[in-house]
Enzyme design. Structure first.
Site, PDB file in Angstrom:
ATOM      1  N   CYS A  19       0.840  -1.203   0.000  1.00 25.04           N
ATOM      2  CA  CYS A  19       0.000   0.000   0.000  1.00 25.04           C
ATOM      3  C   CYS A  19       0.878   1.257   0.000  1.00 25.04           C
ATOM      4  O   CYS A  19       1.970   1.264   0.549  1.00 25.04           O
ATOM      5  CB  CYS A  19      -0.909  -0.005   1.230  1.00 25.04           C
TER       6      CYS A  19
ATOM      7  N   ASP B  54       0.317   3.873   1.633  1.00 27.13           N
ATOM      8  CA  ASP B  54       0.211   4.524   2.947  1.00 27.13           C
ATOM      9  C   ASP B  54       1.593   4.951   3.466  1.00 27.13           C
ATOM     10  O   ASP B  54       2.525   4.135   3.497  1.00 27.13           O
ATOM     11  CB  ASP B  54      -0.439   3.522   3.922  1.00 27.13           C
TER      12      ASP B  54
ATOM     13  N   ARG C 186       2.724   5.377   6.276  1.00 25.15           N
ATOM     14  CA  ARG C 186       3.212   4.717   7.492  1.00 25.15           C
ATOM     15  C   ARG C 186       3.812   3.343   7.211  1.00 25.15           C
ATOM     16  O   ARG C 186       4.509   2.778   8.033  1.00 25.15           O
ATOM     17  CB  ARG C 186       2.057   4.557   8.502  1.00 25.15           C
TER      18      ARG C 186
ATOM     19  N   CYS D  16      -6.128   0.028   6.960  1.00 23.80           N
ATOM     20  CA  CYS D  16      -5.847   0.602   5.643  1.00 23.80           C
ATOM     21  C   CYS D  16      -6.985   1.557   5.265  1.00 23.80           C
ATOM     22  O   CYS D  16      -8.151   1.159   5.213  1.00 23.80           O
ATOM     23  CB  CYS D  16      -5.727  -0.530   4.620  1.00 23.80           C
TER      24      CYS D  16
HETATM   25 ZN   LIG Z   1      -3.398   1.165   3.037  1.00 22.52          ZN
END
Ligand SMILES: [Zn+2]
Length: 208
Positions: free
Chosen positions: A41, A43, A45, A100
């Site tokens: 992903c 993302d 983080r 997520c």
């Molecule tokens: Zn995600």
């Protein structure tokens, strides 16, 4: 964060790397031979290389919202083609993560414009596993289970590609479904039983 700091950080990083190995960048520039393709992903983080403890050159990485492998996504398909058929990676990993935002957004009914068709792929995962997901009462547990099932279905999408099927026959490439637990930092192997899944679906997706 001051964006100009990034260039200072970069200079410090170069010095650190050269202290350990003066040929570090010379060696890197000679080519790559990664054994793993990681699909994760976007993302901020989920820092893929850092959480796996791998160095530049070891993992070929593709990241997008909610670690998707849509069958018609030219970017994901090109990455798989290049990594599997040209770089000849030994492992393909799809790695999701709990909490997520992409998966959460797909579970809500808000109209998100351009994101709708992307997130609809996750709704399709929900539809495929509706009975199991609807039986989970706790919302957080349901959401985490959808994260896991989404990883499973994206692994299936990886297995549908001719590149991976060919590599599976010729050199036994392995596909792995992982989840990163953002609460504990732990990387979890979902140990998905692909032999069983493939037995069920390969009569439909088999490519010779
Ligand atoms: Zn995600």
């Amino acid at each position: 964060m001051d964006i100009s700091r990034i260039f200072e950080n970069n200079q410090k990083w170069i010095v650190k790397k050269l202290e350990v190995d003066k040929d570090y960048f010379k060696n890197l520039s000679e080519g790559q031979n990664p054994e793993i393709l990681y699909i994760g992903c976007s993302d901020s983080r989920v820092s893929s290389e850092e959480l796996m403890g791998v160095q530049p050159g070891e993992v070929f990485v593709h990241r997008n919202i909610a670690n998707m492998v849509p069958n018609t996504d030219l970017s994901a398909m090109s990455v798989i083609n290049y990594a599997v058929t040209h770089l000849k990676v030994k492992h393909v990993v799809v790695c999701g993560h709990y909490y997520c935002g992409g998966v959460k957004a797909a579970m809500q009914s808000e109209d998100l414009g351009l994101l709708n068709p992307w997130l609809r792929n996750i709704r399709d995962v929900y539809r495929l596993h509706k009975d199991e997901l609807n039986s989970i009462q706790n919302e957080e547990e349901k959401y985490n289970r959808l994260v896991e099932l989404n990883v499973q279905e994206q692994c299936v999408n990886v297995l549908k590609t001719s590149d991976v099927q060919k590599a599976f026959r010729e050199r036994n490439i392995t596909v792995h479904g992982w989840v990163w637990d953002i609460h504990s930092g732990e990387l979890i192997d979902l140990k998905i039983d692909f032999d069983k899944i493939l037995k069920d679906i390969m009569e439909i997706y088999h490519l010779s």
